[in-house]
Design an enzyme around this catalytic site. Structure first.
Site, mmCIF file in Angstrom:
data_model
loop_
_atom_site.group_PDB
_atom_site.id
_atom_site.type_symbol
_atom_site.label_atom_id
_atom_site.label_comp_id
_atom_site.label_asym_id
_atom_site.label_seq_id
_atom_site.Cartn_x
_atom_site.Cartn_y
_atom_site.Cartn_z
ATOM 1 N N SER A 111 18.177 32.840 10.462
ATOM 2 C CA SER A 111 18.577 34.206 10.815
ATOM 3 C C SER A 111 20.089 34.350 10.936
ATOM 4 O O SER A 111 20.810 34.082 9.991
ATOM 5 C CB SER A 111 17.855 34.628 12.083
ATOM 6 N N HIS A 112 20.562 34.679 12.127
ATOM 7 C CA HIS A 112 21.982 34.984 12.343
ATOM 8 C C HIS A 112 22.770 33.749 12.785
ATOM 9 O O HIS A 112 23.961 33.862 13.067
ATOM 10 C CB HIS A 112 22.081 36.067 13.414
ATOM 11 N N ASP A 275 22.267 40.808 8.905
ATOM 12 C CA ASP A 275 22.487 39.418 9.324
ATOM 13 C C ASP A 275 22.155 38.427 8.195
ATOM 14 O O ASP A 275 21.927 38.814 7.051
ATOM 15 C CB ASP A 275 21.678 39.093 10.585
ATOM 16 N N ASP A 277 19.598 36.674 7.161
ATOM 17 C CA ASP A 277 18.398 36.809 6.331
ATOM 18 C C ASP A 277 18.001 38.266 6.086
ATOM 19 O O ASP A 277 16.941 38.520 5.522
ATOM 20 C CB ASP A 277 17.238 36.033 6.955
ATOM 21 N N ASP A 279 17.275 40.874 8.172
ATOM 22 C CA ASP A 279 16.326 41.665 8.959
ATOM 23 C C ASP A 279 16.978 42.465 10.088
ATOM 24 O O ASP A 279 16.352 43.358 10.645
ATOM 25 C CB ASP A 279 15.161 40.804 9.479
ATOM 26 N N ARG A 280 18.230 42.169 10.419
ATOM 27 C CA ARG A 280 18.886 42.933 11.493
ATOM 28 C C ARG A 280 19.814 44.005 10.929
ATOM 29 O O ARG A 280 20.208 43.937 9.763
ATOM 30 C CB ARG A 280 19.718 41.997 12.381
ATOM 31 N N LYS A 374 11.256 42.925 10.734
ATOM 32 C CA LYS A 374 12.273 43.955 10.860
ATOM 33 C C LYS A 374 13.069 43.983 9.561
ATOM 34 O O LYS A 374 13.045 43.022 8.791
ATOM 35 C CB LYS A 374 13.141 43.718 12.075
HETATM 36 C C1 G1P Z 1 16.350 37.048 19.827
HETATM 37 C C2 G1P Z 1 16.291 38.522 20.158
HETATM 38 C C3 G1P Z 1 14.910 39.040 19.883
HETATM 39 C C4 G1P Z 1 14.551 38.762 18.420
HETATM 40 C C5 G1P Z 1 14.713 37.288 18.131
HETATM 41 C C6 G1P Z 1 14.499 36.977 16.663
HETATM 42 O O1 G1P Z 1 15.421 36.335 20.612
HETATM 43 O O2 G1P Z 1 16.649 38.755 21.500
HETATM 44 O O3 G1P Z 1 14.861 40.413 20.160
HETATM 45 O O4 G1P Z 1 13.239 39.149 18.160
HETATM 46 O O5 G1P Z 1 16.037 36.864 18.473
HETATM 47 O O6 G1P Z 1 15.415 37.639 15.847
HETATM 48 P P1 G1P Z 1 15.824 35.577 21.957
HETATM 49 O O7 G1P Z 1 16.939 34.633 21.607
HETATM 50 O O8 G1P Z 1 16.312 36.619 22.917
HETATM 51 O O9 G1P Z 1 14.560 34.913 22.409
HETATM 52 ZN ZN ZN Z 2 17.536 37.648 11.047
#
Ligand code: G1P
Ligand code: ZN
Length: 541
Positions: A111-112, A275, A277, A279-280, A374
């Site tokens: 992800s990010h 981000d 991948d 999805d954000r 997302k």
């Molecule tokens: C974080 C975000 C959450 C999201 C997840 C995956 O998780 O807060 O909303 O769904 O990344 O992208 P967290 O690190 O808070 O558990």
């Molecule tokens: Zn992501």
């Protein structure tokens, strides 16, 4: 065909957001192979099935795709659908799984999180609905990974992932597809593309920051080529294995370049980022930041302007720490607003059951029933479609929303990489104090409710406990505390703050000013300095 031995996992419990670890961990002998074989061993119907495979292009992406292909072939998979160069954004992969009726797919991403040889890598399995595998299945993967002692892999040459078309890995067909085409076609079904084209033709200017991550090719094709946004609309549009050394995380801290471009009189009308991948999303107007919680509420209130939602919304869902702004819209529309634990998987059952059409999280995630993840670019197109129809600027649209529904000031304070013991002690103390709170005052505010959020899924009946401590005040304000479930080192404490302000005369202050008292109260009440040795959060969004 080889049959290799493998060591069992030790601490790698993959959640529904998959297995996310440092690249150095993934490169240990048999590590990836163990996860893949454990997954295969738990999937009924694997023989003869179709699988989708792709990722965000970060370091180790291609090597992992090659390994998965040879293992899939050795495990009897009939067809693998792979994005060219191993690229697929997370929402595009979700769509492809659904469209092809695949058994599921592997999505390669952290992800990010930063990428590169010293960055992170990740892998997750999404099922046939296109969404992350449910917890029962990820627990089964984990249990299996602890005991397997061998895996199946084909001893074949690497597949050329650059060339579109079909190749063979033994008896398995490898279909290399354009990663953008199916996704772009889906977007064209959902949105009023002609209205958005007219908006751009009229001189509307935007910047999309792909953050050197996966959305570059998607955004260039859809925004510039199909919708006529000017060349150069997409910045950092080439996916890089290390994201140029940045965190590919669309927020005010990590997308600072975009934020700077959107400020000042000559700035474009609209700014957005996605981000690693894809999805954000982050949404900006000229000199104007839209909080993700407000974004969800504004999209819900205006969804009827988008062709896909012309018939109205079935319902909305938001994660518990997301502000209650969307609840007010749902009440106005006469539809249900579900409050779920953090994480996209809880939206999946509601979407599959047709209970909701729109959902979102405060963490820059927004989505709908079009896929089971997302979707960053989709959210950007939602905004563009609505702006094109409403003919308002971003700031005007949001201010109009606040006038109608009141403003919910919102902030999230993250304390990253704190000692796990201290973070656990902080949460334990908060939990111990909950029962005594309601009816008392905290910092001069009357406490109306206090609990550790638990969720009963109305569709599958599963229960999720201990999802975050929340304190609700009589004036509608809230403080929420929870520990991150996605960090890769130490613990991350998240503190979520919100305050409702119905009076439009009091809307024009910054969220940080409006929340200053509540933030101080939240830090003091939880003993954040005492437990974490931190006086300030690392990231405020
Ligand atoms: C974080 C975000 C959450 C999201 C997840 C995956 O998780 O807060 O909303 O769904 O990344 O992208 P967290 O690190 O808070 O558990
Ligand atoms: Zn992501």
């Amino acid at each position: 065909m080889g049959f290799q031995t493998t060591a069992p996992f030790d601490d790698q419990r993959p959640g529904t957001s998959g297995l996310r670890k440092a690249v150095t961990v993934f490169r240990q002998a048999n590590y990836l192979e163990n996860f893949i074989q454990a997954t295969f061993d738990c999937l009924p119907g694997l023989a003869g099935a179709t699988l989708v495979i792709g990722g965000d292009g970060r370091y180790y992406n291609s090597a992992a795709v090659q390994t998965i292909l040879q293992m899939a072939a050795a495990n009897g998979v009939a067809r693998a659908v792979v994005g060219r160069c191993g690229i697929l954004s997370t929402p595009a992969a979700s769509h492809l799984i659904r469209k092809r009726g695949a058994l599921g797919g592997f999505i390669l991403s952290a992800s990010h999180n930063p990428g590169g040889p010293d960055g992170d890598f990740g892998i997750k399995f999404n099922g046939t609905n296109g969404g992350p595998a449910p917890e029962a299945l990820t627990e089964a993967f984990y249990a299996r990974s602890r005991v397997i002692d061998s895996y199946r892999i084909r001893d074949g040459a690497d597949i050329n992932l650059d060339r579109l078309g079909e190749a063979l890995a033994g008896p398995m067909v490898v279909e290399i597809i354009d990663p953008v085409a199916d996704y772009a076609a889906l977007m064209a079904e959902i949105f009023d593309m002609a209205a958005i084209r007219t908006l751009f033709a009229g001189g509307f200017r935007m910047v999309f920051d792909a953050m050197s991550a996966v959305t570059g090719p998607y955004a260039t094709e859809i925004l510039e080529n199909r919708l006529g946004a000017g060349p150069g609309t997409v910045i950092n549009g080439t996916p890089l294995e290390d994201f140029g050394g940045h965190h590919p995380d669309p927020n005010l801290v990590h997308a600072a370049e975009l934020v700077a471009m959107l400020s000042g009189a000559g700035a474009p009308d609209f700014g957005a980022a996605s981000d690693g991948d894809g999805d954000r999303n982050m949404i900006l107007g000229r000199d104007f930041y839209v909080s993700p919680s407000d974004s969800l509420a504004v999209l819900a209130a205006n969804a009827r302007h988008v062709p896909h939602f012309r018939g109205g919304l079935k319902g909305i869902a938001r994660s518990m720490p997301t502000s209650q702004a969307a609840d007010r819209v749902a009440a106005d529309l006469g539809i249900c607003c579900y409050e779920t634990p953090t994480g996209w998987k809880f939206f999946g059952t509601l979407l599959d059951a047709g209970r909701i059409s729109l959902c979102g999280e405060e963490s820059f995630g927004t989505g709908s029933d079009h896929v089971r993840e997302k979707d960053g670019l989709w959210a950007v197109l939602m905004w563009l479609n609505i702006l094109a129809v409403r003919r308002l600027s971003v700031a005007e649209l949001v201010r109009e929303h606040w006038q109608t529904y009141g403003r919910t000031f919102y902030g999230r304070h993250d304390y990253e990489g704190v000692a796990t013991d201290g973070a656990n002690a902080l949460m334990a103390e908060l939990r111990a104090g909950l029962a005594a709170l309601p009816g008392t005052g905290l910092g001069g505010r009357a406490v109306a409710s206090a609990d550790d959020f638990s969720y009963l899924d109305p569709v599958d009946g599963s229960r999720s406990e201990r999802q975050g401590v929340r304190i609700g005040f009589a004036d509608g304000s809230r403080i929420v505390y929870r520990l991150s479930g996605t960090g890769t080192s130490g613990a991350t404490l998240r503190v979520y703050l919100e305050r409702y302000e119905p009076d439009p005369a009091r809307h024009e202050v910054s969220a940080s000013e409006a929340l200053a008292d509540l933030a101080a109260l939240a830090a003091e009440y939880a003993g954040i300095v005492r437990h974490t040795n931190r006086t300030n959060p690392d990231v405020v969004t």
